[in-house]
Design a protein around this motif. Structure first.
Motif, short mmCIF file in Angstrom:
data_model
loop_
_atom_site.label_atom_id
_atom_site.label_comp_id
_atom_site.label_asym_id
_atom_site.label_seq_id
_atom_site.Cartn_x
_atom_site.Cartn_y
_atom_site.Cartn_z
N THR A 45 0.36 -5.62 -4.58
CA THR A 45 0.18 -4.19 -4.82
C THR A 45 -0.16 -3.46 -3.53
OG1 THR A 45 -2.19 -4.30 -5.34
CG2 THR A 45 -0.65 -4.59 -7.18
N LEU A 46 -0.62 -4.21 -2.52
CA LEU A 46 -1.04 -3.61 -1.25
C LEU A 46 0.04 -3.65 -0.18
CD1 LEU A 46 -4.62 -5.12 -1.07
CD2 LEU A 46 -3.99 -2.78 -1.70
N SER A 47 0.85 -4.70 -0.17
CA SER A 47 1.80 -4.88 0.92
C SER A 47 2.98 -5.73 0.47
CB SER A 47 1.10 -5.58 2.10
OG SER A 47 2.02 -5.87 3.14
N LYS A 48 4.11 -5.53 1.16
CA LYS A 48 5.27 -6.39 0.95
C LYS A 48 5.17 -7.65 1.81
CE LYS A 48 8.36 -2.57 -0.08
NZ LYS A 48 9.55 -1.82 0.32
N ARG A 49 4.25 -7.62 2.76
CA ARG A 49 4.09 -8.73 3.70
C ARG A 49 2.87 -9.57 3.31
NH1 ARG A 49 3.74 -6.23 9.34
NH2 ARG A 49 3.95 -8.40 9.96
N VAL A 50 3.11 -10.53 2.42
CA VAL A 50 2.04 -11.38 1.89
C VAL A 50 2.41 -12.84 2.11
CG1 VAL A 50 0.80 -12.07 -0.19
CG2 VAL A 50 1.43 -9.67 0.14
N VAL A 51 1.43 -13.62 2.57
CA VAL A 51 1.60 -15.06 2.71
C VAL A 51 0.49 -15.73 1.92
CG1 VAL A 51 1.59 -17.01 4.31
CG2 VAL A 51 2.59 -14.83 5.01
N LEU A 52 0.87 -16.71 1.10
CA LEU A 52 -0.10 -17.48 0.35
C LEU A 52 0.04 -18.93 0.78
CD1 LEU A 52 -1.42 -17.01 -3.03
CD2 LEU A 52 -0.48 -19.26 -2.61
N ASN A 54 -1.30 -22.79 0.27
CA ASN A 54 -2.00 -23.68 -0.64
C ASN A 54 -1.77 -25.13 -0.22
OD1 ASN A 54 -3.51 -24.32 -2.93
ND2 ASN A 54 -1.70 -24.51 -4.20
N ASP A 55 -1.71 -25.35 1.11
CA ASP A 55 -1.29 -26.65 1.62
C ASP A 55 -2.26 -27.28 2.62
OD1 ASP A 55 -0.89 -24.83 3.65
OD2 ASP A 55 1.05 -25.63 4.25
N TYR A 56 -3.47 -26.77 2.74
CA TYR A 56 -4.33 -27.27 3.81
C TYR A 56 -5.59 -27.97 3.32
CZ TYR A 56 -6.80 -22.90 3.03
OH TYR A 56 -7.47 -21.87 2.44
N LEU A 57 -6.14 -27.60 2.19
CA LEU A 57 -7.30 -28.27 1.61
C LEU A 57 -7.13 -28.35 0.10
CD1 LEU A 57 -10.31 -26.64 3.50
CD2 LEU A 57 -9.51 -28.99 3.73
N ASP A 58 -7.63 -29.41 -0.48
CA ASP A 58 -7.60 -29.50 -1.94
C ASP A 58 -8.48 -28.41 -2.54
OD1 ASP A 58 -6.01 -31.72 -1.81
OD2 ASP A 58 -7.66 -33.15 -2.05
N HIS A 59 -7.99 -27.78 -3.58
CA HIS A 59 -8.76 -26.82 -4.37
C HIS A 59 -9.05 -25.51 -3.65
CE1 HIS A 59 -9.16 -30.34 -6.81
NE2 HIS A 59 -9.95 -30.93 -5.94
N GLU A 60 -8.38 -25.25 -2.54
CA GLU A 60 -8.55 -23.97 -1.82
C GLU A 60 -7.18 -23.40 -1.48
OE1 GLU A 60 -11.29 -23.58 1.41
OE2 GLU A 60 -12.47 -25.28 0.71
N PHE A 61 -7.15 -22.08 -1.31
CA PHE A 61 -5.94 -21.43 -0.83
C PHE A 61 -6.32 -20.23 0.03
CE2 PHE A 61 -6.84 -19.24 -4.80
CZ PHE A 61 -6.48 -17.92 -4.57
N ALA A 62 -5.40 -19.85 0.90
CA ALA A 62 -5.62 -18.70 1.78
C ALA A 62 -4.58 -17.63 1.45
CB ALA A 62 -5.51 -19.10 3.24
N LEU A 63 -5.01 -16.41 1.55
CA LEU A 63 -4.15 -15.27 1.28
C LEU A 63 -4.15 -14.38 2.52
CD1 LEU A 63 -2.59 -13.85 -1.03
CD2 LEU A 63 -4.71 -12.66 -1.58
N TYR A 64 -2.96 -14.09 3.04
CA TYR A 64 -2.80 -13.20 4.20
C TYR A 64 -2.06 -11.97 3.71
CZ TYR A 64 -3.72 -17.55 6.70
OH TYR A 64 -4.27 -18.73 7.14
N ILE A 65 -2.64 -10.81 3.94
CA ILE A 65 -2.02 -9.56 3.55
C ILE A 65 -1.88 -8.72 4.81
CG2 ILE A 65 -2.06 -7.58 1.99
CD1 ILE A 65 -4.23 -9.11 0.37
N LEU A 66 -0.66 -8.53 5.26
CA LEU A 66 -0.40 -7.80 6.49
C LEU A 66 0.01 -6.36 6.20
CD1 LEU A 66 1.66 -10.64 8.15
CD2 LEU A 66 -0.77 -10.15 8.44
N LYS A 67 -0.33 -5.48 7.11
CA LYS A 67 0.05 -4.07 6.95
C LYS A 67 1.56 -3.95 7.05
CE LYS A 67 -4.04 -2.03 6.78
NZ LYS A 67 -4.50 -0.88 6.06
N ASN A 68 2.13 -3.09 6.23
CA ASN A 68 3.58 -2.86 6.23
C ASN A 68 4.03 -2.20 7.51
OD1 ASN A 68 4.21 -3.96 3.71
ND2 ASN A 68 3.45 -2.11 2.70
#
Length: 68
Positions: A45-52, A54-68
């Motif tokens: 809802t915030l940006s078209k440039r989103v990276v998720l 889920n490949d670095y630690l068990d049970h954790e994930f990172a979300l990157y939301i970049l400005k358009n």
């Protein structure tokens, strides 16, 4: 969701946030666990440039939301 929106509004380039996933067989008492799908939907809802990631630690994930 409010915190993600606030962080994004204050950023110049974008934000990154790390979460404990709800896709676990246990939950840490007192910790916040986020559903991956919900986090991704908030980010889109915030940006078209989103990276998720889920490949670095068990049970954790990172979300990157970049400005358009």
């Amino acid at each position: 969701e409010k915190m993600i929106n606030k962080m994004y509004s204050l950023s110049n380039f974008g934000i990154s946030a790390d979460f404990l996933s709800t896709h676990v067989d246990f939950k840490h008492k007192g910790a916040f666990h986020m559903n991956i799908k919900d986090a991704f939907n908030i980010a889109k809802t915030l940006s078209k440039r989103v990276v998720l990631r889920n490949d670095y630690l068990d049970h954790e994930f990172a979300l990157y939301i970049l400005k358009n």
